[in-house]
Design a protein around this motif. Structure first.
Motif, PDB file in Angstrom:
ATOM      1  N   GLN A  44      38.459  37.507  40.348  1.00  0.00           N
ATOM      2  CA  GLN A  44      39.145  36.891  40.853  1.00  0.00           C
ATOM      3  C   GLN A  44      39.649  37.495  41.620  1.00  0.00           C
ATOM      4  O   GLN A  44      40.063  38.922  41.296  1.00  0.00           O
ATOM      5  N   LYS A  45      40.776  36.839  42.456  1.00  0.00           N
ATOM      6  CA  LYS A  45      41.191  36.812  43.593  1.00  0.00           C
ATOM      7  C   LYS A  45      42.991  37.924  42.954  1.00  0.00           C
ATOM      8  O   LYS A  45      42.999  37.702  42.010  1.00  0.00           O
ATOM      9  N   THR A  86      45.388  37.745  43.990  1.00  0.00           N
ATOM     10  CA  THR A  86      46.741  36.729  44.633  1.00  0.00           C
ATOM     11  C   THR A  86      47.376  35.615  44.109  1.00  0.00           C
ATOM     12  O   THR A  86      47.419  35.362  43.952  1.00  0.00           O
ATOM     13  N   GLU A  87      45.628  35.203  43.453  1.00  0.00           N
ATOM     14  CA  GLU A  87      45.433  34.472  41.775  1.00  0.00           C
ATOM     15  C   GLU A  87      45.999  34.192  40.253  1.00  0.00           C
ATOM     16  O   GLU A  87      46.098  33.814  39.665  1.00  0.00           O
ATOM     17  N   VAL A  88      46.482  36.167  40.677  1.00  0.00           N
ATOM     18  CA  VAL A  88      46.678  36.587  39.956  1.00  0.00           C
ATOM     19  C   VAL A  88      48.254  36.212  39.069  1.00  0.00           C
ATOM     20  O   VAL A  88      48.606  36.567  39.462  1.00  0.00           O
ATOM     21  N   THR A  89      48.057  36.304  37.371  1.00  0.00           N
ATOM     22  CA  THR A  89      49.923  35.381  37.573  1.00  0.00           C
ATOM     23  C   THR A  89      49.999  36.674  37.427  1.00  0.00           C
ATOM     24  O   THR A  89      49.993  37.557  36.361  1.00  0.00           O
TER      25      THR A  89
END
Length: 455
Positions: A59-60, A62-65
């Motif tokens: 996953q990107k 920037t999308e990692v929480t």
């Protein structure tokens, strides 16, 4: 009937990777001695063709929480500072140090404090249960949920971890696993036991405090992979004859690796030290030549440290350079600058340098202070006790700008210093302190010598 998987071992050379079914004193492939280390060999598990293999897709970034780490106070403020604000849940913390330095005492105090709100297990492989209880009574501790077990096999640990939030392993070199036939403390045993503890910590959210032995050279005993597995590696330093101890972080995935904690060993245990003036500063500074104070930035804090030097005529053909707390190569470089750029003849003299309190000064901002202390000893003129010096020295004799200059000057003002010598290129950032302390800009090392010793 269920099919059991048999675990076998082999001996692998740590230098070239060659393997053998039995131990050999010399590797037949590369010819190195004592490099054959026992390792576990597990047969590959067969994967059913009908079964699906699940794994997390990429996953990107920037999308990692963002995951917030929950920190628990240890009850000792200096220990929390070194860790970066507290104990992170599910982490592995390795504490190394010389025998008798106070590792077990420190962890007993921390375990006692944590037991007031969580279940804590003390896995003692070196001491009996009565010895640990005797230490707790000597420290006047009254733990509520602190459990202790005297065991050396790490395979029996998992059955004792029900409801445990924190676990102390004392020590990693004294425990073993039945999967290996080698003795406890060997390279293979230490690596495999550390891997098992890591899997327990990450899968069950248990924080492990692991005591580690050190070698004669001061490094942690065992394979280097031991430090790679750990989330935090701490070194407990100090002399057994002295009361003060220094806790240093050399690896920390959740904080700054430059943090240093200062402790005092007393009859009631280890207590944190918040006033560093009695540790890193001597009462007689300013009376004798060869000493000066420098504000040193260690992690998130700034501490005033006294640097002492001694210059004596050499009795040998080759003059000695003996630094304590200062890098040897840096000292040789600064001596060369003083001889070439300032005309100080030190080629026929032994030079001794010591950073007070056992602290290690690794930052370049201490260069000018070392030069000042050397010049003070050379001219036999003491530096006033209320004068502080800092700055980086280049090979041309130029004093270069340093970081945290404003914070260093603020610490000098707080400690009651009257004058501070700073790099000329940092003057703009500290101009607001001009009404509180005398700030002297220094562009070259020669300027420092003229300011302090040739007036």
């Amino acid at each position: 009937m269920a099919k059991t998987t048999k675990t076998t071992t082999e001996f692998v050379c740590s230098e070239c990777g060659a393997s053998s079914m039995r131990w050999l004193g010399r590797c037949p492939s590369c010819g190195k001695y004592n490099t054959m280390v026992e390792e576990i060999v597990k047969p590959a598990e067969t994967v059913k063709s009908t079964g699906a293999h699940y794994f997390k897709r990429a996953q990107k970034l920037t999308e990692v929480t963002f995951e917030t780490y929950q920190r628990t106070p240890s009850g000792i403020s200096e220990f929390d500072t070194v860790l970066g604000g507290g104990i992170v849940t599910g982490s592995l913390i390795l504490i190394g140090g010389d025998p008798g330095i106070g590792k077990s005492t420190l962890l007993t105090q921390i375990a006692s404090h944590l037991s007031k709100q969580s279940k804590v297990l003390y896995f003692s492989a070196e001491e009996s249960c009565s010895q640990v209880k005797l230490r707790a009574e000597r420290l006047k501790l009254k733990p509520d949920e602190l459990y202790i077990v005297n065991e050396t096999c790490v395979d029996n640990l998992e059955s004792e971890l029900d409801g445990v939030k924190f676990c102390v392993i004392d020590s990693i070199q004294a425990v073993y696993t039945d999967d290996l036939s080698s003795s406890a403390g060997s390279v293979g045993q230490v690596r495999e036991c550390a891997s098992k503890l890591m899997r327990l910590a990450k899968s069950r959210g248990i924080t492990f405090f692991i005591v580690g032995h050190v070698t004669k050279e001061g490094a942690l005993a065992g394979p280097k992979v031991l430090e790679h597995i750990m989330d935090t590696v701490l070194y407990f330093e100090g002399e057994n004859q002295e009361n003060f101890r220094i806790l240093r972080a050399v690896k920390n995935r959740f904080g700054n690796v430059q943090e240093v904690g200062v402790f005092e060993m007393t009859g009631e245990g280890i207590i944190p030290v918040t006033d560093y003036s009695g540790v890193f500063l001597s009462e007689s500074r300013g009376d004798e030549a060869g000493s000066v104070v420098t504000p040193s930035q260690t992690g998130a804090r700034c501490m005033n440290v006294e640097i002492q030097t001694l210059i004596s005529k050499t009795s040998f053909g080759m003059p000695r350079r003996m630094p304590l707390g200062v890098d040897y190569n840096k000292l040789v470089l600064l001596i060369a600058v003083l001889e070439k750029r300032c005309g100080l003849n030190l080629s026929s003299s032994d030079v001794y340098v010591n950073a007070m309190g056992g602290i290690k000064l690794g930052e370049p901002a201490c260069d000018l202070a070392v030069c000042t202390a050397l010049a003070s000893a050379y001219f036999s003129k003491p530096v006033d006790k209320y004068v502080a010096v800092f700055g980086e020295v280049g090979l041309t004799g130029e004093v270069r700008a340093v970081s945290y200059c404003e914070k260093r000057v603020a610490e000098c003002v707080k400690m009651g210093f009257k004058k501070v010598l700073v790099p000329a290129k940092n003057m703009k950032s500290v101009a607001k302190y001009a009404d509180k302390i005398s700030i002297v800009p220094i562009l070259y090392v020669n300027t420092m010598i003229k300011t302090l010793f040739k007036n």
